[in-house]
Design a protein around this motif. Structure first.
Motif, mmCIF file in Angstrom:
data_model
loop_
_atom_site.group_PDB
_atom_site.id
_atom_site.type_symbol
_atom_site.label_atom_id
_atom_site.label_comp_id
_atom_site.label_asym_id
_atom_site.label_seq_id
_atom_site.Cartn_x
_atom_site.Cartn_y
_atom_site.Cartn_z
ATOM 1 N N ALA A 1 0.825 -1.207 0.000
ATOM 2 C CA ALA A 1 0.000 0.000 0.000
ATOM 3 C C ALA A 1 0.858 1.256 0.000
ATOM 4 O O ALA A 1 0.559 2.240 -0.668
ATOM 5 C CB ALA A 1 -0.926 -0.004 1.222
ATOM 6 N N PHE A 2 1.945 1.201 0.755
ATOM 7 C CA PHE A 2 2.849 2.354 0.807
ATOM 8 C C PHE A 2 3.399 2.692 -0.566
ATOM 9 O O PHE A 2 3.406 3.840 -0.996
ATOM 10 C CB PHE A 2 3.990 2.071 1.783
ATOM 11 N N TYR A 3 3.816 1.676 -1.297
ATOM 12 C CA TYR A 3 4.390 1.922 -2.623
ATOM 13 C C TYR A 3 3.324 2.320 -3.624
ATOM 14 O O TYR A 3 3.582 3.099 -4.538
ATOM 15 C CB TYR A 3 5.173 0.699 -3.100
ATOM 16 N N ILE A 4 2.107 1.759 -3.455
ATOM 17 C CA ILE A 4 1.024 2.172 -4.354
ATOM 18 C C ILE A 4 0.711 3.649 -4.153
ATOM 19 O O ILE A 4 0.598 4.428 -5.088
ATOM 20 C CB ILE A 4 -0.230 1.313 -4.114
ATOM 21 N N VAL A 5 0.541 4.043 -2.873
ATOM 22 C CA VAL A 5 0.255 5.444 -2.577
ATOM 23 C C VAL A 5 1.392 6.328 -3.045
ATOM 24 O O VAL A 5 1.199 7.378 -3.648
ATOM 25 C CB VAL A 5 0.014 5.632 -1.057
ATOM 26 N N ASN B 1 -15.829 13.959 -17.240
ATOM 27 C CA ASN B 1 -15.189 12.662 -17.414
ATOM 28 C C ASN B 1 -14.088 12.708 -18.473
ATOM 29 O O ASN B 1 -13.092 11.987 -18.373
ATOM 30 C CB ASN B 1 -16.229 11.608 -17.793
ATOM 31 N N THR B 2 -14.296 13.535 -19.496
ATOM 32 C CA THR B 2 -13.299 13.647 -20.562
ATOM 33 C C THR B 2 -12.024 14.289 -20.024
ATOM 34 O O THR B 2 -10.913 13.811 -20.276
ATOM 35 C CB THR B 2 -13.855 14.467 -21.733
ATOM 36 N N LEU B 3 -12.179 15.362 -19.276
ATOM 37 C CA LEU B 3 -11.013 16.003 -18.653
ATOM 38 C C LEU B 3 -10.360 15.067 -17.651
ATOM 39 O O LEU B 3 -9.132 14.948 -17.595
ATOM 40 C CB LEU B 3 -11.428 17.303 -17.966
ATOM 41 N N LEU B 4 -11.168 14.370 -16.859
ATOM 42 C CA LEU B 4 -10.652 13.438 -15.862
ATOM 43 C C LEU B 4 -9.773 12.371 -16.500
ATOM 44 O O LEU B 4 -8.680 12.066 -16.002
ATOM 45 C CB LEU B 4 -11.815 12.789 -15.111
ATOM 46 N N SER B 5 -10.233 11.810 -17.610
ATOM 47 C CA SER B 5 -9.461 10.751 -18.273
ATOM 48 C C SER B 5 -8.111 11.268 -18.747
ATOM 49 O O SER B 5 -7.103 10.557 -18.687
ATOM 50 C CB SER B 5 -10.257 10.181 -19.452
ATOM 51 N N PHE B 6 -8.062 12.512 -19.204
ATOM 52 C CA PHE B 6 -6.805 13.097 -19.680
ATOM 53 C C PHE B 6 -5.853 13.372 -18.513
ATOM 54 O O PHE B 6 -4.646 13.109 -18.595
ATOM 55 C CB PHE B 6 -7.089 14.382 -20.453
ATOM 56 N N LEU B 7 -6.392 13.888 -17.408
ATOM 57 C CA LEU B 7 -5.554 14.138 -16.226
ATOM 58 C C LEU B 7 -4.898 12.846 -15.743
ATOM 59 O O LEU B 7 -3.695 12.810 -15.469
ATOM 60 C CB LEU B 7 -6.398 14.747 -15.104
ATOM 61 N N ASN B 8 -5.685 11.794 -15.638
ATOM 62 C CA ASN B 8 -5.152 10.521 -15.147
ATOM 63 C C ASN B 8 -4.203 9.882 -16.157
ATOM 64 O O ASN B 8 -3.225 9.240 -15.773
ATOM 65 C CB ASN B 8 -6.295 9.566 -14.805
ATOM 66 N N TYR B 9 -4.490 10.061 -17.446
ATOM 67 C CA TYR B 9 -3.598 9.528 -18.474
ATOM 68 C C TYR B 9 -2.215 10.170 -18.339
ATOM 69 O O TYR B 9 -1.187 9.485 -18.337
ATOM 70 C CB TYR B 9 -4.168 9.797 -19.861
ATOM 71 N N GLY B 10 -2.184 11.486 -18.234
ATOM 72 C CA GLY B 10 -0.896 12.180 -18.121
ATOM 73 C C GLY B 10 -0.132 11.776 -16.891
ATOM 74 O O GLY B 10 1.093 11.607 -16.927
ATOM 75 N N TYR B 11 -0.838 11.587 -15.789
ATOM 76 C CA TYR B 11 -0.146 11.226 -14.551
ATOM 77 C C TYR B 11 0.303 9.770 -14.552
ATOM 78 O O TYR B 11 1.423 9.453 -14.136
ATOM 79 C CB TYR B 11 -1.055 11.484 -13.354
ATOM 80 N N ASP B 12 -0.579 8.880 -15.011
ATOM 81 C CA ASP B 12 -0.267 7.442 -14.958
ATOM 82 C C ASP B 12 0.833 7.038 -15.940
ATOM 83 O O ASP B 12 1.634 6.145 -15.652
ATOM 84 C CB ASP B 12 -1.525 6.619 -15.252
ATOM 85 N N LYS B 13 0.889 7.696 -17.090
ATOM 86 C CA LYS B 13 1.830 7.290 -18.141
ATOM 87 C C LYS B 13 3.210 7.934 -17.996
ATOM 88 O O LYS B 13 4.187 7.431 -18.548
ATOM 89 C CB LYS B 13 1.260 7.639 -19.516
ATOM 90 N N TYR B 14 3.275 9.054 -17.279
ATOM 91 C CA TYR B 14 4.535 9.800 -17.239
ATOM 92 C C TYR B 14 4.867 10.165 -15.795
ATOM 93 O O TYR B 14 4.066 10.798 -15.104
ATOM 94 C CB TYR B 14 4.444 11.067 -18.096
ATOM 95 N N GLU B 15 6.059 9.803 -15.358
ATOM 96 C CA GLU B 15 6.518 10.132 -14.017
ATOM 97 C C GLU B 15 7.480 11.309 -14.108
ATOM 98 O O GLU B 15 8.602 11.173 -14.606
ATOM 99 C CB GLU B 15 7.207 8.928 -13.371
ATOM 100 N N LEU C 1 -11.183 17.117 -10.859
ATOM 101 C CA LEU C 1 -9.966 17.190 -10.062
ATOM 102 C C LEU C 1 -10.050 16.281 -8.831
ATOM 103 O O LEU C 1 -9.085 15.602 -8.478
ATOM 104 C CB LEU C 1 -9.725 18.636 -9.638
ATOM 105 N N LYS C 2 -11.200 16.270 -8.194
ATOM 106 C CA LYS C 2 -11.365 15.452 -6.986
ATOM 107 C C LYS C 2 -11.196 13.968 -7.283
ATOM 108 O O LYS C 2 -10.645 13.218 -6.465
ATOM 109 C CB LYS C 2 -12.744 15.714 -6.377
ATOM 110 N N GLU C 3 -11.667 13.528 -8.451
ATOM 111 C CA GLU C 3 -11.583 12.120 -8.808
ATOM 112 C C GLU C 3 -10.277 11.759 -9.510
ATOM 113 O O GLU C 3 -10.044 10.596 -9.830
ATOM 114 C CB GLU C 3 -12.779 11.741 -9.690
ATOM 115 N N SER C 4 -9.432 12.744 -9.741
ATOM 116 C CA SER C 4 -8.171 12.497 -10.440
ATOM 117 C C SER C 4 -7.089 12.073 -9.457
ATOM 118 O O SER C 4 -7.309 11.978 -8.249
ATOM 119 C CB SER C 4 -7.724 13.753 -11.184
#
Length: 679
Positions: free
Chosen positions: A62-66, A160-174, A211-214
């Motif tokens: 959980a620590f590493y996931i967070v 939802n469209t904006l949300l998907s883009f926010l999460n895509y940018g964060y999840d794919k790029y560190e 933003l809250k769900e991102s």
């Protein structure tokens, strides 16, 4: 079972060892007593040990996931820039989004450290590689933008469209920094991002929900959110983004763009050492450079952008509520309505008076300070701290605006007050403006209602200064006014040639204004006559920025067929320098999707028709007609663009001229003075 003393095996249930004579009861109790679930104590211990081990492993995982999804620990200057772009009519009509994209140069960007992502959609027509029947994500590569993902056409005005883009940018790029750019029209607290296909836009509630769900939160904030839109530099917008971003870059006023120009080229200048403030400054410098190219003299432009420290916004809201709680609105209403009516208001155009009702927060607090029994200094200081950087030519603009209903249409005011109801940030201020709105739109009875304003004394002196004498009661109930100058036509209609809000109510109750040498005549340079026709000019603004505008329709008849012709309604801005009038810019009128931002290139048009109008103010018997303002006849003066001739004029010829004051009282009622003949 085994004897714990001699180690010999004895039958189960034995109480005394047959080999050594030792008692087996204690051993039996220690080793063989069952628990309530049928497990031995030894088995229970083993299970507890295993559970403890699993728990420890889960905590570690959980620590590493967070850590991976919520906390950024890099410190290498790496950056992911996420551009959420709806080209809208800015692209379809004027190719402005294409200009922006083409000016982002991969040769100038360290692509190993900087990821530039582009999410597109919501646009009827693109003039580049982007398709209008899909949504897509692109990434900037060495050879330009490369398509990474393709989606069915989605509503860009859906959270939802904006949300998907926010999460895509964060999840794919560190990366160390994550920066969001919102590109389209803006509508102050109405939100931004207007989708062509659905006529929907992202409201403040939807921004907050996305933003809250991102993946972005208090412990892992966006570095910046940048509004390449109009009018979104409000405290209400800042309040929505404050929990999820460090800095906001936005404009209190309408922003501008033009085909062939770019502001997003500031990305080419971003350095790995740039924090959110330097990032914002480079964007503002790029915008400033664009405006110098579009309007080099800068006379008729009020450009502004600011960088907001969002960590200060919560305290600004708290202090604002406390300050407002010290105002007795019922006691001070007459004074406060005059304060509000005389403030510089953002988003004004000559054809479409601002529906957004936003004013500068710092200036508002300063102007209201005498009516509150709470000290304003701490609040003003905190606003200053929140606005880290402010670039503006308007002295009343300090970088952060606020909604204060007064001039907007009733349906917009009701909508925007509903926005406040859902924000839950400044409850006292919300109640204050709600009560003010209730008073100002009540159409209550005032001294103006009880008397005929056409009987008030009106005069003009040799300096063309108009004066209207108000009674003491009228001066108390007065909110604001404009004056209008007409030229009487041969058919007994009246043609307005000037309208201005530059009026002053003196302490003695005289309403004054001046028309000297503010008129402009249009003539055709191809003729041998420069007498021309008066343009219908509208003057609005603050003391530091008086905007002079009129309406016009631009035509392009240069195509090979009628199908290639085009027409655009525009607001024309003028500058007057050293006694010579010139056209500063043509701004496309677009009342459907946020505020207008497109500056039209005059070279793209062949002809222009300046809008004029006529009113029947007097009836057949010469009596004043009270509802004349609703019975106008629209006409126009046409000329080829290349033959536009302008000259400054006064009322020194032999025309038949008249002046009238249009007054609004403290409850929003409108009254007209009698016509004053100007000789």
């Amino acid at each position: 079972m085994v004897c714990s003393k001699c180690g010999n095996i004895v039958p189960d249930g034995t109480q005394v060892c047959s080999y050594c004579g030792s008692s087996m009861v204690q051993n039996f109790n220690n080793q063989m007593v069952q628990n309530n679930n049928g497990l031995t104590k030894k088995q229970k211990g083993i299970i507890l040990s295993l559970l403890s081990l699993v728990f420890i492993l889960l905590v570690i995982v959980a620590f590493y996931i967070v850590k991976d999804s919520k906390v950024v620990t890099l410190n290498d200057g790496s950056r992911t820039i996420m551009i959420y772009m709806v080209g809208s009519n800015l692209e379809s009509d004027s190719k402005i989004a294409t200009s922006e994209i083409e000016n982002i140069n991969p040769d100038d960007i360290d692509l190993d450290k900087t990821n530039v992502l582009l999410y597109t959609g919501g646009t009827e027509k693109w003039h580049n590689f982007i398709k209008n029947d899909e949504n897509a994500i692109y990434q900037l590569k060495e050879d330009g933008f490369e398509k990474l993902e393709v989606y069915d056409k989605k509503n860009m005005g859906d959270y939802n469209t904006l949300l998907s883009f926010l999460n895509y940018g964060y999840d794919k790029y560190e990366t160390q920094y994550y920066d969001l750019i919102l590109y389209n029209h803006g509508g102050a607290i109405q939100g931004a991002i207007y989708d062509d296909f659905t006529n929907d836009n992202l409201s403040l509630e939807e921004f907050g929900k996305a933003l809250k769900e991102s993946s972005f939160n208090e412990n892992n904030k966006l570095n910046t959110v940048l509004f390449r839109t109009c009018l979104n530099g409000t405290i209400e917008v800042a309040s929505v983004f404050a929990p999820y971003a460090k800095y906001m870059i936005a404009s209190e006023e309408i922003t501008n763009g033009q085909t062939g120009e770019s502001v997003l080229n500031f990305i080419n200048e971003i350095d790995k050492d740039d924090d959110g403030i330097e990032y914002g400054k480079k964007f503002i410098e790029a915008y400033e450079e664009q405006m110098e190219n579009i309007d080099p003299l800068g006379f008729a432009t009020v450009p502004m952008y600011s960088i907001i420290d969002l960590s200060k916004i919560a305290e600004v809201n708290e202090l604002l509520d406390d300050f407002i709680s010290g105002i007795d609105l019922k006691k001070s209403y007459n004074d406060i309505v005059r304060v509000r009516s005389n403030m510089y208001q953002y988003g004004y155009t000559s054809f479409n008076e601002s529906v957004y009702d936003t004013v500068d927060l710092y200036t508002l607090v300063s102007n209201l300070s005498k009516y509150s029994d709470k000290d304003s200094e701490k609040l003003l200081k905190k606003i200053d701290e929140a606005v880290i950087y402010n670039w503006s030519d308007e002295k009343e603009s300090h970088g952060l605006s606020v909604y204060f209903p007064y001039n907007g249409k009733p349906n917009y005011q009701a909508k925007f007050l509903d926005v406040y109801r859902g924000l839950d940030t400044t409850n006292t201020y919300f109640k204050f403006i709600g009560q003010f709105n209730s008073f100002s739109t009540s159409k209550g009875i005032t001294s103006f209602s009880k008397s005929d304003l056409t009987h008030n004394q009106i005069s003009i002196d040799n300096n063309k200064e108009f004066s209207l004498k108000l009674t003491d009661e009228q001066a108390r109930d007065y909110a604001d006014s404009i004056y209008m100058v007409f030229r009487k036509k041969e058919d007994n209609t009246f043609n307005p040639i000037y309208s201005s809000d530059n009026t002053i109510l003196t302490e003695s109750g005289e309403l004054k204004s001046n028309i000297s040498n503010n008129l402009i005549k249009l003539y055709d340079k191809s003729d041998n006559n420069d007498d021309g026709e008066y343009l219908t000019l509208v003057e609005r603004g603050s003391d530091s920025n008086r905007l002079l505008t009129t309406g016009a329709v631009l035509h392009s008849f240069s195509g090979e067929s009628i199908a290639d012709w085009k027409t655009e309604a525009s607001t024309v801005y003028f500058e007057v320098k050293d006694g010579v009038p010139n056209i500063s810019k043509y701004v496309k009128i677009d009342s459907e999707k946020g505020a207008s931002v497109t500056i039209l290139n005059s070279e793209d048009y062949t002809d222009i028709e300046f809008v004029s109008s006529r009113y029947k103010i007097l009836d057949e018997k010469g009596n004043y007609t009270p509802d004349w303002d609703n019975n106008g006849i629209i006409s126009g003066y046409g000329v080829e663009m290349k033959n536009i001739g302008l000259k400054l004029s006064s009322l020194d010829d032999n025309g038949d001229y008249y002046c009238v004051f249009k007054i609004r009282d403290i409850y929003g009622n409108v009254y007209y003075s009698k016509l004053l003949s100007i000789k």
